[in-house]
Design a protein around this motif. Structure first.
Motif, short mmCIF file in Angstrom:
data_model
loop_
_atom_site.label_atom_id
_atom_site.label_comp_id
_atom_site.label_asym_id
_atom_site.label_seq_id
_atom_site.Cartn_x
_atom_site.Cartn_y
_atom_site.Cartn_z
N GLN A 1 11.73 -79.19 -51.78
CA GLN A 1 11.84 -79.31 -50.32
C GLN A 1 12.94 -78.40 -49.77
N ASP B 1 13.15 -71.74 -42.65
CA ASP B 1 14.25 -71.34 -41.76
C ASP B 1 14.33 -69.83 -41.63
N GLU C 1 12.33 -75.53 -47.12
CA GLU C 1 13.04 -75.52 -45.83
C GLU C 1 13.80 -74.22 -45.61
#
Length: 349
Positions: free
Chosen positions: A220, A228, A224
Motif C-alpha cells: 500500500q 502521489d 500510495e
C-alpha cells in the motif's frame, strides 16, 4: 541521446534476429560486436579490440577469452561471450582465471542479451563473484544507459567507474532484498516492525498475522507513493497548461480617434450604394485605419492616414496597389467617391 538510440536499435535487432541465431559465434557477430562498436571501439582494429585474447595462466597455457578491449596497449575490459540461449554463470567463467593475470579492472560476461560487468571491489586483483552492473539490453532504463555510457571510449575513466561501482553493486543488492521481502517477508523483517508496534508477546500466531499486515502495508505504501508521484506530475502539468492558456492581456497601442470613425462613416455612406453596411468593416492599426470588404485583408477598400502631420486617403487599383491622396479634412473623402465605388467592382466582378 545518440548512445541511447543506438542501444535501442541494437535491442530491436536482437529481438528480431535471436531466433535465427544458433551458435555462440553467431551471437558474437550479430549482438556482441555491435555492442562493443557502439561504445566507440573499432572492432576491425586488432590493436584495440583483440579477439581470442590469450593470457598464460601459470602452467596452464593457451586458454583464451573471447575479446579484450585495449587502450594505450593495456587491456581495459576482457569479455567472455555465450550463446544467447545460455544462462550466464560467472562461477564457470574463464574471466575469474584471467582477471588477475591482466592489468584490467573490468570484466564483461554476456550472451548478447544479458550483460554483467565485474570488477574487484572485495579483493584487489580478484574478480568479485557478483556483478556491479547488470542489465538486459532489451529492457534498458535511462539510468542504466547512463552507466553504460561511462564505458564509452570517449568517457572511459577507470577511477570514476570503480568509485561508482561500489554504490551500484550494493544498491542493486539492496533493491533485490527489498523485492524479496515484499514478495515473502522473512521472520526477522516482520519482527522488526511487529516489535515496535505490538506491546504483547510475539507468539507464532501474532507473527503470522503481522506477516500479512507488513506485506500489505508495504504494498500500500509503494502504491500510495506511486499515486502521489503521478498526481503531483499531473497537477504540475495541469498548472503548466493553465499558465500557457492564460495569455497576458496585451495593451493595445492602437488608439482609434473620433476623426477616423467620422471618415469610416463617410466611406460607408458612399459604398452602401453597392454594398450592404455589414460587409464594410474597419480594422485600425498603428500605421493606418483600414477599411475592408468582408473583414478580409486581401480585399482592402481604402485606408485613412490621419494620425501624422499630413492627412491622406489611400485608394486601391485592380492590382491592390495603394495610391495616397492628400486631404485637408475627412469631408474631402467625398471627392473620391468614384474611385471608392470602382474599388468595389474589382472584388465583385
Amino acid at each position: 541521446m545518440e548512445l541511447q538510440n543506438q542501444l535501442k536499435a541494437l535491442a530491436e535487432k536482437v529481438i528480431k534476429l535471436k531466433e535465427q541465431i544458433d551458435t555462440e559465434e553467431s551471437t558474437k557477430h550479430a549482438f556482441v560486436l555491435p555492442f562493443i562498436n557502439l561504445l566507440g571501439y573499432d572492432t576491425f582494429n586488432p590493436t584495440e579490440v583483440v579477439p581470442e585474447f590469450t593470457a598464460d595462466l601459470g602452467l596452464k597455457k593457451g586458454e583464451k577469452v573471447d575479446y579484450a578491449i585495449f587502450q594505450h596497449d593495456v587491456p581495459i575490459i576482457i569479455i567472455e561471450c555465450k550463446n544467447w540461449k545460455e544462462k550466464l554463470n560467472a562461477h564457470n567463467s574463464q574471466l575469474f582465471r584471467y582477471f588477475h593475470t591482466t592489468k584490467t579492472r573490468f570484466a564483461l560476461l554476456t550472451n548478447g542479451i544479458e550483460y554483467q560487468f565485474f570488477t574487484d571491489l572485495e579483493s584487489a586483483n580478484k574478480m568479485d563473484e557478483k556483478p556491479f552492473l547488470e542489465f538486459d539490453i532489451t529492457q534498458l532504463k535511462e539510468n542504466v544507459v547512463n552507466e553504460i555510457a561511462k564505458f564509452h571510449k570517449t568517457n572511459f575513466n577507470v577511477d570514476e567507474i570503480v568509485d561508482n561501482a561500489s554504490s551500484l553493486k550494493y544498491t542493486k543488492e539492496i533493491k533485490k532484498l527489498i523485492g524479496e521481502e515484499l514478495q515473502a517477508p522473512t521472520y526477522d523483517f516482520v519482527r522488526l516492525f511487529a516489535s515496535r508496534i505490538y506491546t504483547g508477546r510475539l507468539t507464532e500466531k501474532v507473527m503470522g498475522e503481522f506477516t500479512d499486515l507488513v506485506s500489505k502495508a508495504f504494498i500500500q505504501t509503494i502504491s500510495e507513493k506511486v499515486n502521489d508521484r503521478l498526481n503531483s506530475a499531473l497537477h504540475k502539468e495541469a498548472e503548466k497548461q493553465q499558465e500557457e492558456d492564460k495569455e497576458p492581456e496585451k495593451v493595445s497601442k492602437v488608439d482609434t480617434t473620433e476623426e477616423e470613425m467620422d471618415g469610416y462613416r463617410i466611406v460607408v455612406a458612399i459604398l452602401r450604394r453597392k454594398l450592404s453596411v455589414d460587409r464594410i468593416v474597419h480594422r485600425d492599426t498603428q500605421s493606418y485605419f483600414g477599411i475592408l470588404l468582408d473583414d478580409n485583408n486581401r480585399k482592402p477598400l481604402c485606408r485613412l492616414h490621419l494620425n501624422g502631420g499630413n492627412k491622406y486617403l489611400g485608394t486601391f487599383d485592380q492590382h491592390k496597389e495603394e495610391t495616397r491622396h492628400p486631404i485637408e479634412t475627412v469631408d474631402d473623402i467625398y471627392q473620391f467617391e468614384e474611385l471608392l465605388l470602382q474599388t468595389v467592382d474589382y472584388y465583385e466582378d
